[in-house]
Design an enzyme around this catalytic site. Structure first.
Site, PDB file in Angstrom:
ATOM      1  N   HIS A  73      60.809  26.601  32.362  1.00 33.79           N
ATOM      2  CA  HIS A  73      60.468  25.490  33.253  1.00 33.79           C
ATOM      3  C   HIS A  73      59.173  25.747  34.011  1.00 33.79           C
ATOM      4  O   HIS A  73      58.552  24.813  34.514  1.00 33.79           O
ATOM      5  CB  HIS A  73      61.628  25.183  34.215  1.00 33.79           C
ATOM      6  N   ASP A 113      65.963  28.039  29.107  1.00 32.88           N
ATOM      7  CA  ASP A 113      64.898  28.285  30.075  1.00 32.88           C
ATOM      8  C   ASP A 113      64.067  29.518  29.733  1.00 32.88           C
ATOM      9  O   ASP A 113      63.992  30.472  30.502  1.00 32.88           O
ATOM     10  CB  ASP A 113      65.475  28.405  31.479  1.00 32.88           C
ATOM     11  N   SER A 116      60.981  31.837  40.451  1.00 29.49           N
ATOM     12  CA  SER A 116      61.179  31.525  39.038  1.00 29.49           C
ATOM     13  C   SER A 116      60.226  32.271  38.113  1.00 29.49           C
ATOM     14  O   SER A 116      59.056  32.425  38.410  1.00 29.49           O
ATOM     15  CB  SER A 116      61.016  30.027  38.786  1.00 29.49           C
TER      16      SER A 116
END
Length: 402
Positions: free
Chosen positions: A231, A262, A350
């Protein structure tokens, strides 16, 4: 990712919990990781965090890690010898419990000095049930279901729900409960989101957004790549470290509103490289990357991320699916193939790196919405990460190690 004609802030809500990401240093001409003055068996901060979590001395924590490592080696040998096993997990006391396929396999496990049980179902059957639930989610993500995962300890597929009720959620839960006691439903969970935020500052920046740096690897042709959360590079952007471009996104398996995985990779520009030492943000020097052997459920685990720094906990379950909700009003996205943990994370982590001992484990994906870590290494919390070994295998990569 796009929302209408504008890019969103790359934050998603996973119907259950928000997580922070690991960050490994990017080495350019102006940066290189600092090597430890002497090799250590375990990263000191991990030892201290484990000792605090267990309420024991640091020496006892080291003995616990030694015990885990020894048991993992014996289990790996059993698998190499083709003993019929159905996964393994660590119990709270640090004992590795091996799921044996039958009584004969259990005898072989015990002869190797490991604890054994013959489960009612085991990993293969649970994976089959979960795959059926995964197939229910692609067309309409169940907003009321935060996550569903294979939990070897309880010998169930565990479904976490957050109270929302919509047609897709009701349909999903009906399908889940049709499996009887093979599925366990846990109430009162939070919604989840992926963890990248619009930065004022950056560790890894792209098009005005921010994530944390993951791991370096090389492809079959020897080309250097960055392995990161899908992402983070959904639009395949150019990536910068301290204002200098170092890589360009090339592949991602994440797409807003579509059943996704992901993981993604970016090609590292000539003259740049990904460091082989994970930063702990001043907590305890750096952690050398030695390999990517997957740690069993219950293993000690730490992560490095630009928002929350260095935080530690334990590995939860593997084969976890979650529902991410786009906070900008876009469609929900089901992400499969994740792992859960008790490591605290927040937005902006992330893409960063999880590690157990000196074995790289994964890349931060998401966690509970609104989760706030308290600044301590063992901050209470939870997160989800993309297992690194799966990403390496899918893209045909070899991890860069020290």
């Amino acid at each position: 990712m796009k929302h209408g004609k504008k890019k969103n802030a790359r934050r998603y809500i996973v119907a259950a919990s928000i997580g922070a990401l690991l960050s490994a240093g990017v080495a350019t001409g102006a940066y290189a990781g600092t090597e430890e003055s002497a090799p250590l068996r375990y990263q000191p901060e991990m030892v201290r965090a484990l000792a605090t979590t267990l309420g024991v001395s640091e020496q006892a924590a080291v003995e616990r890690l030694d015990k885990e490592a020894g048991q993992q080696e014996r289990f790996a040998k059993l698998r190499a010898e083709k003993v019929s096993t159905l996964g393994a997990f660590f119990a709270k006391d640090g004992t590795l419990i091996v799921n044996a396929a039958d009584a004969e396999a259990a005898k072989e496990v015990k002869a190797a000095g490991l604890a054994a049980r013959v489960p009612e179902r085991g990993e293969s059957e649970l994976d089959r049930i979960k795959a059926q639930l995964d197939a229910k989610a692609p067309k309409s993500a169940p907003a009321g279901v935060s996550a569903w995962s294979v939990d070897l300890a309880s010998d169930t597929v565990t479904v976490e729900v957050n109270g929302a009720s919509d047609a897709a959620t009701r349909d999903f839960l009906k399908a889940a409960k049709s499996n009887g006691d093979a599925v366990r439903v846990v109430q009162g969970q939070e919604k989840l989101e992926t963890q990248a935020v619009v930065p004022p500052g950056s560790r890894m920046t792209f098009n005005g957004y921010l994530c944390s740096v993951g791991y370096g690897a090389k492809d079959r042709n020897g080309k250097q790549v960055l392995v990161t959360a899908g992402h983070c590079i959904e639009d395949l952007p150019a990536l910068a470290y301290n204002g200098t471009r170092f890589a360009k996104g090339t592949h991602t398996r994440f797409a807003l509103g579509t059943r996704s995985v992901d993981m993604g990779i970016a090609t590292v520009d000539a003259g740049h490289s990904i460091g082989l030492d994970i930063t702990t943000y001043g907590k305890a020097g750096t952690v050398a990357v030695r390999g990517s052997q997957r740690a069993p459920q219950g293993s000690a685990l730490c992560k490095s991320g630009q928002t929350t720094g260095w935080t530690c906990g334990k590995v939860g379950s593997y084969n976890v699916s979650v529902t991410y909700t786009d906070e900008n009003g876009g469609p929900d996205t089901v992400v499969t193939g994740l792992a859960s943990s008790s490591v605290c994370t927040q937005g902006g982590d992330s893409g960063g790196a999880y590690v157990s001992g000196n074995q790289a484990q994964g890349l931060t994906s998401g966690g509970p919405i609104g989760q706030r870590c308290n600044g301590q290494v063992n901050s209470p919390g939870s997160s989800y990460f993309q297992p690194l070994d799966d990403a390496l295998k899918y893209y045909g990569l070899t991890l860069n190690t020290k």
